[in-house]
Design a protein around this motif. Structure first.
Motif, PDB file in Angstrom:
ATOM      1  N   ILE A  26       0.835  -1.206   0.000  1.00 45.96           N
ATOM      2  CA  ILE A  26       0.000   0.000   0.000  1.00 45.96           C
ATOM      3  C   ILE A  26       0.870   1.257   0.000  1.00 45.96           C
ATOM      4  CG2 ILE A  26      -1.715   1.307   1.314  1.00 45.96           C
ATOM      5  CD1 ILE A  26      -2.731  -1.420   2.402  1.00 45.96           C
ATOM      6  N   HIS A  27       1.942   1.213   0.807  1.00 49.34           N
ATOM      7  CA  HIS A  27       2.760   2.413   0.998  1.00 49.34           C
ATOM      8  C   HIS A  27       3.488   2.798  -0.299  1.00 49.34           C
ATOM      9  CE1 HIS A  27       5.612   4.604   4.054  1.00 49.34           C
ATOM     10  NE2 HIS A  27       5.033   5.427   3.209  1.00 49.34           N
ATOM     11  N   HIS A  28       4.111   1.809  -0.931  1.00 45.14           N
ATOM     12  CA  HIS A  28       4.820   2.086  -2.186  1.00 45.14           C
ATOM     13  C   HIS A  28       3.850   2.137  -3.374  1.00 45.14           C
ATOM     14  CE1 HIS A  28       7.099   0.790  -5.848  1.00 45.14           C
ATOM     15  NE2 HIS A  28       7.926   1.720  -5.430  1.00 45.14           N
ATOM     16  N   ASN A  79      10.687  12.432  -0.602  1.00 42.46           N
ATOM     17  CA  ASN A  79      10.887  11.793   0.699  1.00 42.46           C
ATOM     18  C   ASN A  79      10.905  10.269   0.574  1.00 42.46           C
ATOM     19  OD1 ASN A  79      10.781  14.386   1.637  1.00 42.46           O
ATOM     20  ND2 ASN A  79       8.775  14.199   2.619  1.00 42.46           N
ATOM     21  N   HIS A  80       9.942   9.717  -0.159  1.00 39.27           N
ATOM     22  CA  HIS A  80       9.874   8.260  -0.286  1.00 39.27           C
ATOM     23  C   HIS A  80      10.999   7.731  -1.172  1.00 39.27           C
ATOM     24  CE1 HIS A  80       5.869   9.214   1.298  1.00 39.27           C
ATOM     25  NE2 HIS A  80       5.931   8.013   1.853  1.00 39.27           N
ATOM     26  N   SER A  81      11.443   8.519  -2.145  1.00 36.83           N
ATOM     27  CA  SER A  81      12.539   8.072  -3.007  1.00 36.83           C
ATOM     28  C   SER A  81      13.846   7.976  -2.225  1.00 36.83           C
ATOM     29  CB  SER A  81      12.717   9.037  -4.188  1.00 36.83           C
ATOM     30  OG  SER A  81      11.561   9.011  -5.014  1.00 36.83           O
ATOM     31  N   LEU A 171      12.875   9.082   8.212  1.00 30.68           N
ATOM     32  CA  LEU A 171      11.959   8.088   8.773  1.00 30.68           C
ATOM     33  C   LEU A 171      10.540   8.618   8.647  1.00 30.68           C
ATOM     34  CD1 LEU A 171      11.023   5.643  10.393  1.00 30.68           C
ATOM     35  CD2 LEU A 171      11.694   6.858  12.481  1.00 30.68           C
ATOM     36  N   ASP A 172       9.728   7.884   7.916  1.00 31.33           N
ATOM     37  CA  ASP A 172       8.330   8.229   7.700  1.00 31.33           C
ATOM     38  C   ASP A 172       7.548   7.901   8.967  1.00 31.33           C
ATOM     39  OD1 ASP A 172       5.701   8.461   6.765  1.00 31.33           O
ATOM     40  OD2 ASP A 172       6.145   7.475   4.842  1.00 31.33           O
ATOM     41  N   VAL A 173       6.967   8.918   9.615  1.00 30.03           N
ATOM     42  CA  VAL A 173       6.146   8.654  10.804  1.00 30.03           C
ATOM     43  C   VAL A 173       4.663   8.949  10.549  1.00 30.03           C
ATOM     44  CG1 VAL A 173       8.037   8.857  12.454  1.00 30.03           C
ATOM     45  CG2 VAL A 173       6.680  10.891  11.923  1.00 30.03           C
ATOM     46  N   GLU A 175       0.983   7.693   9.870  1.00 26.56           N
ATOM     47  CA  GLU A 175       0.367   6.438  10.322  1.00 26.56           C
ATOM     48  C   GLU A 175       0.349   5.381   9.229  1.00 26.56           C
ATOM     49  OE1 GLU A 175      -3.428   7.403  12.082  1.00 26.56           O
ATOM     50  OE2 GLU A 175      -2.493   7.835  14.021  1.00 26.56           O
ATOM     51  N   HIS A 176       0.286   5.797   7.944  1.00 28.92           N
ATOM     52  CA  HIS A 176       0.243   4.790   6.873  1.00 28.92           C
ATOM     53  C   HIS A 176       1.531   3.952   6.836  1.00 28.92           C
ATOM     54  CE1 HIS A 176       1.863   8.091   3.922  1.00 28.92           C
ATOM     55  NE2 HIS A 176       2.862   7.273   4.203  1.00 28.92           N
ATOM     56  N   ALA A 177       2.592   4.444   7.458  1.00 26.89           N
ATOM     57  CA  ALA A 177       3.874   3.727   7.446  1.00 26.89           C
ATOM     58  C   ALA A 177       3.919   2.589   8.457  1.00 26.89           C
ATOM     59  CB  ALA A 177       5.017   4.707   7.722  1.00 26.89           C
TER      60      ALA A 177
END
Ligand code: MN3
Length: 210
Positions: A26-28, A79-81, A171-173, A175-177
């Protein structure tokens, strides 16, 4: 030139049990993919090039009517990359401690690896609502820890980020992480996350940033 969702450098199940397969899918496949789709829609007709880090470093150049959408979605893409390659399966590149120049820089800035971890974990745990914790290289060349809200990134500078620096670990904080794996227990997610940090990648990011 459209922005593109990068492939993961591992499969969705690799980061278990810290990050479960469904979270990764879901996240990616949904969240990060949506930032890319929405970014491409937001920059349509603008001449912004194809480097997302350059784009977020100069948000003032974006017309005001599109700046909010670019801030959120280019930030999310950037950020995600950065985030995905900094992770690896525990024992297969993930976990342990940094070595070499990065370890020395962490000791110099924070006195010890444990003190750095405590400062970074605090930045993530105390970020109210959604956001990110960061380790970055400041203008003075020293490492620093901070956090940003939502999808803001330290490369955006002020007033978007109150900690301008070149991030080398995030660090992704949101909630979806972590919510499927840790529910409301964000500090437990952060504590477990150290087992999947790919310090070789962070060291490479440090070498590029300093
Ligand atoms: Mn996320």
């Amino acid at each position: 030139m459209a922005f593109v969702l990068p492939d993961l450098p591992y499969d969705h199940a690799s980061l278990q049990p810290v990050v479960g397969t469904q979270t990764m899918q879901i996240h990616h496949g949904k969240h990060h993919a949506a930032y890319v789709t929405n970014l491409n829609a937001a920059v349509e007709g603008l001449n912004v090039g194809d480097d997302v880090n350059t784009l977020i470093g100069d948000l003032g150049a974006i017309p005001e009517s599109k700046r909010g959408a670019v801030r959120n979605n280019a930030g999310g893409h950037a950020n995600h990359s950065l985030f995905w390659p900094c992770l690896a399966a525990k024992g297969s590149g993930g976990g342990g401690q940094p070595s070499g120049e990065l370890a020395a820089a962490i000791d110099s800035a924070f006195e010890s690896f444990d003190a750095f971890k405590a400062a970074f974990a605090k930045a993530g745990a105390t970020r109210f609502g959604s956001g990110w914790a960061w380790l970055g290289v400041g203008d003075d060349g020293k490492l620093c820890v901070c956090s940003t809200a939502n999808q803001d990134n330290p490369l955006m500078g002020r007033p978007y980020a109150d900690c301008p620096c070149k991030p080398i670990l995030g660090l992704d904080v949101w909630e979806h992480a972590y919510y499927l794996d840790f529910q409301n227990r964000r500090p437990d997610y952060i504590a477990a996350w150290w087992d999947i940090v790919n310090w070789d990648q962070v060291a490479s990011n440090y070498a590029s940033a300093k």
